[in-house]
Scaffold this motif. Structure first.
Motif, mmCIF file in Angstrom:
data_model
loop_
_atom_site.group_PDB
_atom_site.id
_atom_site.type_symbol
_atom_site.label_atom_id
_atom_site.label_comp_id
_atom_site.label_asym_id
_atom_site.label_seq_id
_atom_site.Cartn_x
_atom_site.Cartn_y
_atom_site.Cartn_z
ATOM 1 N N HIS A 87 0.810 -1.215 0.000
ATOM 2 C CA HIS A 87 0.000 0.000 0.000
ATOM 3 C C HIS A 87 0.847 1.271 0.000
ATOM 4 N N TYR A 88 2.147 1.142 0.143
ATOM 5 C CA TYR A 88 3.030 2.316 0.155
ATOM 6 C C TYR A 88 3.750 2.512 -1.172
ATOM 7 N N GLU A 89 3.324 1.824 -2.209
ATOM 8 C CA GLU A 89 4.066 1.884 -3.468
ATOM 9 C C GLU A 89 4.176 3.299 -4.007
ATOM 10 N N GLY A 90 3.060 4.012 -4.103
ATOM 11 C CA GLY A 90 3.103 5.362 -4.670
ATOM 12 C C GLY A 90 3.994 6.293 -3.870
ATOM 13 N N PHE A 91 3.858 6.259 -2.557
ATOM 14 C CA PHE A 91 4.680 7.103 -1.694
ATOM 15 C C PHE A 91 6.155 6.733 -1.817
ATOM 16 N N ALA A 92 6.455 5.435 -1.776
ATOM 17 C CA ALA A 92 7.852 4.999 -1.839
ATOM 18 C C ALA A 92 8.481 5.354 -3.180
ATOM 19 N N VAL A 247 4.639 19.800 9.266
ATOM 20 C CA VAL A 247 4.056 20.122 7.963
ATOM 21 C C VAL A 247 2.591 19.695 7.997
ATOM 22 N N LYS A 248 1.684 20.663 7.994
ATOM 23 C CA LYS A 248 0.248 20.386 8.062
ATOM 24 C C LYS A 248 -0.312 20.367 6.648
ATOM 25 N N ALA A 249 -0.819 19.200 6.240
ATOM 26 C CA ALA A 249 -1.324 19.008 4.879
ATOM 27 C C ALA A 249 -2.835 19.203 4.868
ATOM 28 N N ALA A 250 -3.292 20.147 4.065
ATOM 29 C CA ALA A 250 -4.704 20.517 4.057
ATOM 30 C C ALA A 250 -5.573 19.431 3.428
ATOM 31 N N GLY A 251 -6.669 19.087 4.108
ATOM 32 C CA GLY A 251 -7.646 18.154 3.569
ATOM 33 C C GLY A 251 -7.222 16.706 3.550
ATOM 34 N N VAL A 252 -6.141 16.360 4.251
ATOM 35 C CA VAL A 252 -5.560 15.014 4.208
ATOM 36 C C VAL A 252 -5.892 14.272 5.501
ATOM 37 N N ASN A 253 -6.255 12.996 5.375
ATOM 38 C CA ASN A 253 -6.561 12.198 6.559
ATOM 39 C C ASN A 253 -5.438 11.213 6.866
ATOM 40 N N HIS A 254 -5.740 10.204 7.677
ATOM 41 C CA HIS A 254 -4.701 9.301 8.177
ATOM 42 C C HIS A 254 -4.115 8.413 7.077
ATOM 43 N N TYR A 255 -4.867 8.188 6.020
ATOM 44 C CA TYR A 255 -4.391 7.310 4.951
ATOM 45 C C TYR A 255 -4.091 8.076 3.661
ATOM 46 N N GLY A 256 -3.740 9.340 3.804
ATOM 47 C CA GLY A 256 -3.317 10.113 2.644
ATOM 48 C C GLY A 256 -1.986 9.693 2.082
ATOM 49 N N ILE A 257 -1.272 8.829 2.789
ATOM 50 C CA ILE A 257 0.045 8.360 2.359
ATOM 51 C C ILE A 257 -0.029 7.040 1.591
ATOM 52 N N THR A 258 -1.125 6.302 1.736
ATOM 53 C CA THR A 258 -1.237 4.967 1.145
ATOM 54 C C THR A 258 -1.922 5.025 -0.218
ATOM 55 N N ASN A 259 -1.781 3.949 -0.997
ATOM 56 C CA ASN A 259 -2.347 3.946 -2.354
ATOM 57 C C ASN A 259 -3.858 4.091 -2.355
ATOM 58 N N VAL A 260 -4.507 3.561 -1.319
ATOM 59 C CA VAL A 260 -5.963 3.628 -1.225
ATOM 60 C C VAL A 260 -6.345 4.067 0.176
ATOM 61 N N THR A 278 -3.789 10.841 -5.085
ATOM 62 C CA THR A 278 -2.510 11.128 -5.731
ATOM 63 C C THR A 278 -1.902 12.415 -5.191
ATOM 64 N N ASP A 279 -2.734 13.440 -5.008
ATOM 65 C CA ASP A 279 -2.226 14.710 -4.505
ATOM 66 C C ASP A 279 -1.700 14.579 -3.086
ATOM 67 N N SER A 280 -2.408 13.846 -2.230
ATOM 68 C CA SER A 280 -1.942 13.717 -0.847
ATOM 69 C C SER A 280 -0.648 12.913 -0.773
ATOM 70 N N ILE A 281 -0.531 11.892 -1.609
ATOM 71 C CA ILE A 281 0.717 11.114 -1.653
ATOM 72 C C ILE A 281 1.870 12.000 -2.089
ATOM 73 N N ARG A 282 1.657 12.772 -3.137
ATOM 74 C CA ARG A 282 2.730 13.632 -3.635
ATOM 75 C C ARG A 282 3.151 14.659 -2.598
ATOM 76 N N THR A 283 2.182 15.269 -1.929
ATOM 77 C CA THR A 283 2.512 16.279 -0.924
ATOM 78 C C THR A 283 3.322 15.673 0.210
#
Length: 322
Positions: A87-92, A247-260, A278-283
């Motif tokens: 689930h961390y592929e996009g982030f990694a 770093v406070k990311a706007a509109g992002v929840n606990h799973y904004g780092i995972t693919n889903v 995609t936007d939350s992962i990139r940020t």
């Protein structure tokens, strides 16, 4: 002659920042061909990245790396509780595109009798040992390309909390059992960045001082319904070592780092996101990677993180101390 408004100046600043950031990203690892599916979390940058399976200690791991570049720092990404490494592929991949080798293991163990995927604060020791061996393994795709002396930590939720113990050299349940104080922190550790992470005690109460011996960034979604933003704020204030950042990311929840959202097996976040995955992962990946690069001495990253990145990025608000 008419002068641009403040809004126009800000838009110009963001455009220039985006161009400079893209140039720095490509320069970090060399220009490569376009990714296969630009715009998805799995390939969010124009830098080609690869992945291969590895055994890191007793753990099955995925190792992400950029197509080009040498003396690549090694980063361990520690998973959230029962979040599979896939689930961390996009982030990694995004972090790897900035010039890192990102190791994502499935760390299987039991915590108080409950088997599952639970990170520990001593995983860095195993990862550093793996990187030294991998750098000399003749048939490794990374032979001779690693810089094992430049090691950093990433972590999500429970994995980030394990990392908070690591940067202090702590071995205490539920993140570590049976090692002497200080034994969990690799000498090679240079920096850490944690997402959806805090050091608040269960049930509330004051946060104990965090005696971090390396720079630490906390990347926190302001819509996180699992790890409260207020707890991240308190943990940031408790960090004794500098540099540090929140770093406070706007509109992002606990799973904004995972693919889903709400990966199978993990405790769901009842709060939704107001930004795309995609936007939350990139940020999260951009600020994590650039904070680590700044700690490792990269001049552009230091300028971005410390001086103008916040103003140029509408997705975040940044607090920091040096």
């Amino acid at each position: 002659m008419a002068h641009p408004t403040q809004d126009a100046q800000r838009r110009i600043s963001r455009s220039l920042a985006a161009g400079m950031l893209g140039f720095a990203l490509l320069s970090a690892v060399g220009t490569a061909g376009p990714a296969a599916a630009v715009g998805t979390p799995q390939s969010p940058t124009p830098v080609t990245t690869f992945v291969y399976p590895a055994a890191v200690g007793a753990d099955a791991a995925d190792v992400y790396y950029p197509e080009t570049g040498n003396r690549l720092p090694v980063v361990l990404l520690q998973q959230g509780a029962n979040v599979d490494k896939s689930h961390y592929e996009g982030f990694a991949r995004t972090v790897a595109a900035f010039g890192f080798v990102v190791v994502v293991p499935n760390h299987v163990r039991s915590v108080f009798g409950m088997p599952g995927l639970w990170a520990t604060s001593d995983q860095g020791l195993t990862t550093v040992a793996w990187s030294k061996a991998e750098n000399t393994r003749a048939d490794s795709p990374l032979a001779g390309r690693l810089d094992p002396a430049s090691f950093a930590l990433l972590g999500h939720s429970f994995g980030g909390a394990a990392g908070v113990a690591t940067v202090q050299g702590q071995c205490a349940p539920p993140f570590c059992f049976g090692l002497p104080p200080g034994a969990v922190k690799p000498a090679e550790l240079k920096a850490a960045a944690f997402f959806g992470t805090n050091n608040a005690p269960p049930g509330g109460g004051p946060v104990a001082p965090v005696n971090n011996t390396v720079p630490v960034a906390l990347i926190q979604g302001d819509a996180d319904g699992v790890a409260a933003p207020a707890a991240a704020q308190a943990t940031y204030e408790a960090l004794l070592g500098k540099p540090k950042a929140l770093v406070k990311a706007a509109g992002v929840n606990h799973y904004g780092i995972t693919n889903v959202q709400n990966p199978a097996g993990a405790a769901p976040d009842p709060a939704g996101q107001t930004v795309g995955q995609t936007d939350s992962i990139r940020t999260a990946a951009r600020w994590s990677a650039l904070f680590l690069k700044a700690a490792l001495g990269d001049v552009f990253a230091q300028s971005y993180v410390r001086h103008w990145g916040d103003a140029a990025d509408n997705a975040v608000t940044v607090q920091q101390a040096h």
